[in-house]
Design a protein around this motif. Structure first.
Motif, mmCIF file in Angstrom:
data_model
loop_
_atom_site.group_PDB
_atom_site.id
_atom_site.type_symbol
_atom_site.label_atom_id
_atom_site.label_comp_id
_atom_site.label_asym_id
_atom_site.label_seq_id
_atom_site.Cartn_x
_atom_site.Cartn_y
_atom_site.Cartn_z
ATOM 1 N N THR A 25 99.380 13.332 13.498
ATOM 2 C CA THR A 25 99.913 12.067 14.009
ATOM 3 C C THR A 25 99.449 11.811 15.437
ATOM 4 O O THR A 25 99.113 10.674 15.796
ATOM 5 C CB THR A 25 101.449 12.069 13.951
ATOM 6 O OG1 THR A 25 101.867 12.199 12.588
ATOM 7 C CG2 THR A 25 102.019 10.778 14.512
ATOM 8 N N ALA A 26 99.419 12.849 16.260
ATOM 9 C CA ALA A 26 98.986 12.688 17.650
ATOM 10 C C ALA A 26 97.541 12.218 17.714
ATOM 11 O O ALA A 26 97.204 11.296 18.478
ATOM 12 C CB ALA A 26 99.157 13.998 18.406
ATOM 13 N N LEU A 27 96.676 12.844 16.933
ATOM 14 C CA LEU A 27 95.265 12.452 16.933
ATOM 15 C C LEU A 27 95.090 11.036 16.407
ATOM 16 O O LEU A 27 94.384 10.210 17.000
ATOM 17 C CB LEU A 27 94.446 13.428 16.096
ATOM 18 C CG LEU A 27 92.994 13.001 15.860
ATOM 19 C CD1 LEU A 27 92.208 12.982 17.155
ATOM 20 C CD2 LEU A 27 92.322 13.894 14.823
ATOM 21 N N GLN A 28 95.731 10.748 15.284
ATOM 22 C CA GLN A 28 95.571 9.436 14.657
ATOM 23 C C GLN A 28 96.126 8.322 15.540
ATOM 24 O O GLN A 28 95.526 7.250 15.646
ATOM 25 C CB GLN A 28 96.258 9.439 13.292
ATOM 26 C CG GLN A 28 95.588 10.344 12.278
ATOM 27 C CD GLN A 28 96.506 10.764 11.145
ATOM 28 O OE1 GLN A 28 97.678 10.382 11.080
ATOM 29 N NE2 GLN A 28 95.988 11.576 10.234
ATOM 30 N N GLY A 29 97.257 8.583 16.176
ATOM 31 C CA GLY A 29 97.822 7.581 17.072
ATOM 32 C C GLY A 29 96.904 7.296 18.244
ATOM 33 O O GLY A 29 96.699 6.138 18.628
ATOM 34 N N ALA A 30 96.320 8.352 18.826
ATOM 35 C CA ALA A 30 95.420 8.177 19.963
ATOM 36 C C ALA A 30 94.145 7.448 19.543
ATOM 37 O O ALA A 30 93.646 6.577 20.271
ATOM 38 C CB ALA A 30 95.073 9.541 20.569
ATOM 39 N N ALA A 31 93.599 7.783 18.381
ATOM 40 C CA ALA A 31 92.377 7.128 17.909
ATOM 41 C C ALA A 31 92.618 5.665 17.584
ATOM 42 O O ALA A 31 91.791 4.794 17.897
ATOM 43 C CB ALA A 31 91.835 7.868 16.688
ATOM 44 N N GLY A 47 89.570 2.861 8.640
ATOM 45 C CA GLY A 47 90.868 2.579 8.044
ATOM 46 C C GLY A 47 91.623 1.539 8.817
ATOM 47 O O GLY A 47 91.313 1.227 9.977
ATOM 48 N N GLN A 48 92.625 0.981 8.171
ATOM 49 C CA GLN A 48 93.490 -0.010 8.802
ATOM 50 C C GLN A 48 94.748 0.680 9.293
ATOM 51 O O GLN A 48 95.411 1.395 8.553
ATOM 52 C CB GLN A 48 93.859 -1.112 7.791
ATOM 53 C CG GLN A 48 92.649 -1.791 7.158
ATOM 54 C CD GLN A 48 91.738 -2.443 8.188
ATOM 55 O OE1 GLN A 48 92.219 -3.151 9.072
ATOM 56 N NE2 GLN A 48 90.444 -2.208 8.074
ATOM 57 N N GLY A 49 95.110 0.450 10.547
ATOM 58 C CA GLY A 49 96.287 1.096 11.091
ATOM 59 C C GLY A 49 96.000 2.525 11.500
ATOM 60 O O GLY A 49 94.850 2.931 11.703
ATOM 61 N N THR A 51 96.381 5.512 9.914
ATOM 62 C CA THR A 51 95.681 6.409 8.997
ATOM 63 C C THR A 51 95.605 5.770 7.611
ATOM 64 O O THR A 51 96.548 5.086 7.188
ATOM 65 C CB THR A 51 96.397 7.776 8.901
ATOM 66 O OG1 THR A 51 95.691 8.637 8.013
ATOM 67 C CG2 THR A 51 97.832 7.627 8.439
ATOM 68 N N PRO A 52 94.505 5.950 6.877
ATOM 69 C CA PRO A 52 94.325 5.301 5.573
ATOM 70 C C PRO A 52 95.023 6.046 4.438
ATOM 71 O O PRO A 52 94.395 6.806 3.689
ATOM 72 C CB PRO A 52 92.805 5.308 5.394
ATOM 73 C CG PRO A 52 92.368 6.531 6.125
ATOM 74 C CD PRO A 52 93.297 6.685 7.306
ATOM 75 N N VAL A 53 96.313 5.834 4.296
ATOM 76 C CA VAL A 53 97.094 6.596 3.326
ATOM 77 C C VAL A 53 96.701 6.264 1.881
ATOM 78 O O VAL A 53 96.349 7.149 1.093
ATOM 79 C CB VAL A 53 98.605 6.360 3.530
ATOM 80 C CG1 VAL A 53 99.409 7.070 2.446
ATOM 81 C CG2 VAL A 53 99.037 6.851 4.910
ATOM 82 N N LYS A 54 96.763 4.976 1.516
ATOM 83 C CA LYS A 54 96.517 4.604 0.112
ATOM 84 C C LYS A 54 95.128 5.002 -0.387
ATOM 85 O O LYS A 54 95.008 5.549 -1.492
ATOM 86 C CB LYS A 54 96.735 3.100 -0.074
ATOM 87 C CG LYS A 54 98.197 2.680 -0.154
ATOM 88 C CD LYS A 54 98.320 1.177 -0.386
ATOM 89 C CE LYS A 54 97.741 0.758 -1.720
ATOM 90 N NZ LYS A 54 97.836 -0.693 -1.935
ATOM 91 N N PRO A 55 94.047 4.754 0.367
ATOM 92 C CA PRO A 55 92.731 5.157 -0.135
ATOM 93 C C PRO A 55 92.631 6.651 -0.412
ATOM 94 O O PRO A 55 92.037 7.073 -1.412
ATOM 95 C CB PRO A 55 91.780 4.727 0.988
ATOM 96 C CG PRO A 55 92.487 3.627 1.690
ATOM 97 C CD PRO A 55 93.937 3.998 1.624
ATOM 98 N N VAL A 56 93.231 7.453 0.469
ATOM 99 C CA VAL A 56 93.127 8.901 0.306
ATOM 100 C C VAL A 56 94.005 9.376 -0.846
ATOM 101 O O VAL A 56 93.633 10.272 -1.610
ATOM 102 C CB VAL A 56 93.468 9.620 1.619
ATOM 103 C CG1 VAL A 56 93.287 11.127 1.465
ATOM 104 C CG2 VAL A 56 92.588 9.105 2.755
ATOM 105 N N GLN A 57 95.170 8.784 -0.995
ATOM 106 C CA GLN A 57 96.002 9.116 -2.147
ATOM 107 C C GLN A 57 95.271 8.783 -3.450
ATOM 108 O O GLN A 57 95.381 9.517 -4.439
ATOM 109 C CB GLN A 57 97.321 8.363 -2.073
ATOM 110 C CG GLN A 57 98.273 8.867 -0.997
ATOM 111 C CD GLN A 57 99.541 8.044 -0.896
ATOM 112 O OE1 GLN A 57 99.574 6.876 -1.268
ATOM 113 N NE2 GLN A 57 100.603 8.648 -0.388
#
Length: 406
Positions: A25-31, A47-49, A51-57
């Motif tokens: 979360t720390a890395l993704q938030g900073a990026a 990805g949008q936002g 982290t790209p949750v749906k595509p990876v799921q």
């Protein structure tokens, strides 16, 4: 650039696969916060936002979280197209859900994202610190199993439900070996995260991406603290009632995970000493597994930034037996209720906006009875949260008074 770290090639696809609770979360938030500035440095954050949750799921075959949207192949293809569009620029893709990929899916993921251009990064923390963090995260997704029972299942019956997925993502030697086989050990970096240096992870990624030092900064808006033991027990009690009432999972996602829990994390800070304690036997087993994983990873010949011995750390300050009489702060319960009610207001505002749209093809009015149902249900869930919190507090108080009277 961070000294001592060789930047990856200019057209690399840096694939950060987590796993969960390893600083993702720390890395993704900073990026995500630096998205436009990263583009100026020749780095595309994919990805949008956050982290790209749906595509990876979708590509890992993992089901959505309770009440979440169902992923599909188009979601994954959209992410692949975005990576392709990065061209000769570096691309950063980060999602802890990649760690859930079964072995047979890993080669496809690597090939779709660029094959020989892919460099995989795994961030790892001592398993003894991951256990309580992961359990409370499962409770936030509807789990009703107590911590001690869950630990017994994880270590002594690892292939049973619930959460047999745990070891796929947290058997650290296995996950590194699985992905190193797909990309080659020379194209894989393992980072044992140093919890005592909160900026360590961001500095390492700056080095890998050839960014100026202190380019990535934490996004303070992204609160992802673990719940205290009292908060988790209140939520676990609520989960049992939610299951018994057979309510739709969408209600849980909307009013609880993205309403009550989200606000509680941001608006309330538990006092020191309210953390989840882990029995000594489980910490000892975790430390042994960490030592075994460190030995296996070292033998694979992958790049390592940090000290692999950290994987066998025994967090003695978190050792102990969870207290069955744990109390819940009234403030925490109040913030949870306010979060659920806030979700009600947002839902009603969104429904009201939809109902006033006219003249657009395919637009639908929201039936008043449907809006009323959402409103009533959300308020009922908020009331149940409050009831669970108050009931827990009273039960603890009565036990304490009873002991004093003996």
């Amino acid at each position: 650039m961070v000294s001592g770290i060789t930047p990856l090639p200019g057209n690399v696809r840096l694939l950060h696969i987590g796993p969960h609770k390893s600083g993702t979360t720390a890395l993704q938030g900073a990026a995500n916060l630096a998205r436009s500035r990263l583009a100026e440095q020749g780095v595309s954050y994919i990805g949008q936002g956050r982290t790209p949750v749906k595509p990876v799921q979708a590509v890992t075959g993992r089901p959505p979280m309770l009440g979440g949207p169902t992923p599909n192949e188009e979601d994954w293809q959209g992410l692949v197209d975005e990576v392709t569009a990065a061209g000769d620029q570096r691309a950063l893709i980060s999602s802890e859900f990649f760690a859930d990929a079964p072995p047979e899916n890993v080669p496809r993921i690597v090939e779709d994202l660029g094959g020989s251009q892919v460099h995989v990064v795994v961030t790892l923390r001592p398993l003894g610190k991951v256990l309580p963090a992961q359990w409370q995260q499962y409770v936030q997704n509807g789990l009703r199993t107590s911590y001690e029972e869950w630990l017994d299942i994880m270590f002594n019956r690892p292939h049973e439900r619930p959460n047999s997925m745990f070891w796929r993502r947290h058997q650290q030697g296995d996950i590194v070996e699985r992905w190193a086989e797909a990309v080659g050990p020379q194209n894989m970096t393992v980072i044992p995260v140093d919890d005592s240096d909160r900026g360590m992870l961001l500095r390492v990624f700056e080095g890998l991406l050839d960014l100026p030092e202190e380019f990535l900064v934490p996004d303070d808006r992204q609160a992802n603290r673990s719940l205290s033991y009292g908060e988790v027990e209140m939520l676990r009690s609520f989960n049992r009632e939610f299951k018994d009432q057979r309510m739709p999972g969408s209600f849980y996602s909307t009013y609880i995970r993205h309403g009550a829990v989200k606000r509680m994390k941001v608006a309330y800070q538990p006092p020191k000493g309210s953390e989840i304690l882990t029995p000594e036997w489980a910490l000892e087993r975790a430390a042994k597994l960490g030592a075994d994983s460190a030995e296996r990873i070292s033998a694979l010949g992958v790049n390592v930034i940090g000290d692999l011995e950290r994987l066998s750390d025994y967090p003695s300050n978190r050792a102990g037996t969870p207290d069955p009489d744990v109390s819940l702060s009234p403030e925490a319960a109040a913030q949870a209720v306010l979060g659920a009610l806030g979700a009600v207001r947002r839902q009603n505002a969104a429904a009201s906006g939809k109902s006033t749209k006219t003249g657009k093809a395919g637009s639908k009015k929201v039936a008043p009875q449907d809006q009323q149902l959402r409103d009533v249900t959300g308020r009922q869930l908020a009331g149940e949260l409050f009831t669970r919190g108050v009931r827990k507090g009273r039960r603890v108080r009565n036990r304490v008074l009873g002991r004093k009277g003996n």
